[in-house]
Design an enzyme around this catalytic site. Structure first.
Site, PDB file in Angstrom:
ATOM      1  N   ASN A   1       0.587  -1.249  -0.176  1.00 21.32           N
ATOM      2  CA  ASN A   1       0.058   0.227  -0.033  1.00 21.32           C
ATOM      3  C   ASN A   1       0.895   1.309   0.035  1.00 21.32           C
ATOM      4  O   ASN A   1       1.505   1.607   1.107  1.00 21.32           O
ATOM      5  CB  ASN A   1      -0.967  -0.050   1.352  1.00 21.32           C
ATOM      6  CG  ASN A   1      -1.619   1.121   1.282  1.00 21.32           C
ATOM      7  OD1 ASN A   1      -1.627   2.148   0.409  1.00 21.32           O
ATOM      8  ND2 ASN A   1      -2.370   1.351   2.386  1.00 21.32           N
TER       9      ASN A   1
ATOM     10  N   GLU B   1      -5.338  -4.760  10.710  1.00 27.63           N
ATOM     11  CA  GLU B   1      -4.182  -3.838  10.880  1.00 27.63           C
ATOM     12  C   GLU B   1      -4.518  -3.048  11.948  1.00 27.63           C
ATOM     13  O   GLU B   1      -5.148  -2.092  11.979  1.00 27.63           O
ATOM     14  CB  GLU B   1      -4.003  -2.779   9.613  1.00 27.63           C
ATOM     15  CG  GLU B   1      -4.031  -3.596   8.096  1.00 27.63           C
ATOM     16  CD  GLU B   1      -3.622  -2.578   7.214  1.00 27.63           C
ATOM     17  OE1 GLU B   1      -2.435  -2.583   6.760  1.00 27.63           O
ATOM     18  OE2 GLU B   1      -4.095  -1.383   7.288  1.00 27.63           O
TER      19      GLU B   1
HETATM   20  P1  13P Z   1       3.094   0.529   7.718  1.00 25.30           P
HETATM   21  O1  13P Z   1       3.602  -0.772   6.993  1.00 25.30           O
HETATM   22  O2  13P Z   1       4.053   1.525   7.098  1.00 25.30           O
HETATM   23  O3  13P Z   1       2.931   0.211   9.162  1.00 25.30           O
HETATM   24  O4  13P Z   1       1.422   0.652   7.209  1.00 25.30           O
HETATM   25  C1  13P Z   1       0.719  -0.463   7.185  1.00 25.30           C
HETATM   26  C2  13P Z   1      -0.506  -0.027   6.505  1.00 25.30           C
HETATM   27  O5  13P Z   1      -1.473   0.846   6.779  1.00 25.30           O
HETATM   28  C3  13P Z   1      -0.864  -0.998   5.264  1.00 25.30           C
HETATM   29  O6  13P Z   1      -2.142  -0.687   4.754  1.00 25.30           O
END
Ligand code: 13P
Length: 259
Positions: A9, A167
């Site tokens: 992402n 997440e």
């Molecule tokens: P990070 O890997 O930067 O912590 O972000 C995770 C995220 O929000 C993926 O959608």
């Protein structure tokens, strides 16, 4: 066995030139990986170009958001048919940053998932608790409510392609990764919830990704957990070498599992 997904992402990073450079490096790095679904979700302005670059490759592109109407006077919004027309096959829905900054709710998530499914794209529905909620012991309850709310009124047969991404908000962009045990606990709960809401067969097939400070040095231990089927990766997906590394680690792990 569930096929793993490693998805980057890119959030609001990379202009068109930077995006092309990174996409080329990723494409070169992962060209021989067969057992992992690889998805890049760049910003809307980079989608069309990257969609073309990845045609015929083992990398797919996805949108980071969408609107639920097909077209209309909705200034600034992007519809799912528009995403499809530039080569998207996935759409992230309900990311915590959208919930936090742009007023996304379980109800809008639900409508967006319906729109994504109608165009036969794959929705990646994001759920996760805040630090406050975790500290109050509400993690499982909060995540359960988000999953149930996001999937309200769907039949199992409509959700065959659904991907869920757990997440934890406190782990996003903070460098604080959930321990494999913390992540597994929530993933297992989501899977048993899917058995309850739909069927054991559905629960067994649905892919649940983990996201939140996934990096080359922790991807292996996370992917080794039985209910973690891949990663949704933010910061660490912005460097080709690291992203390719995470795809390869996952690929190897699954090749060994199969063997
Ligand atoms: P990070 O890997 O930067 O912590 O972000 C995770 C995220 O929000 C993926 O959608």
């Amino acid at each position: 066995m569930r096929r793993p997904i490693i998805s980057g992402n890119w959030k609001m990073y990379k202009d068109i030139n930077e995006a092309i450079e990174l996409a080329n490096a990723v494409k070169r790095g992962v060209f021989d990986v067969e057992n992992v679904e690889i998805v890049i979700c760049p910003s809307f302005t980079n989608l069309s170009e990257l969609g073309e670059m990845f045609v015929g490759s083992n990398v797919s592109v996805g949108g980071q958001n969408c609107y639920w109407e097909k077209e209309g006077a909705y200034t600034g919004e992007i519809s799912v048919p528009m995403l499809k027309s530039v080569g998207c096959s996935y759409v992230i829905v309900g990311h915590s940053e959208r919930r936090k900054y742009f007023g996304e709710t379980d109800e809008t998530v639900n409508r967006k998932i319906a729109a994504v499914l109608e165009e036969e794209l794959v929705p990646i529905m994001c759920v996760g608790e805040t630090l406050e909620e975790r500290e109050a012991g509400k993690t499982l309850e909060v995540v359960k409510d988000q999953v149930v709310g996001g999937l309200r009124n769907f039949q199992e047969t409509q959700l065959e392609t659904l991907v869920i991404a757990y997440e934890p908000v406190w782990a996003i962009g903070t460098g604080k990764t959930a321990t494999p045990g913390q992540a597994q606990e929530v993933h297992a709960m989501i899977r048993s919830l899917m058995a309850e809401c739909f069927s054991p067969a559905f629960a067994d097939a649905v892919r649940i990704l983990y996201g939140g400070s996934v990096k080359p040095d922790n991807v292996g231990e996370l992917m080794a957990e039985r209910d973690i089927d891949g990663g949704l990766i933010g910061g660490a997906s912005l460097k080709a070498e690291g992203f390719v590394d995470m795809v390869k680690t996952t690929s190897q792990l699954y090749a060994e599992k199969k063997g």
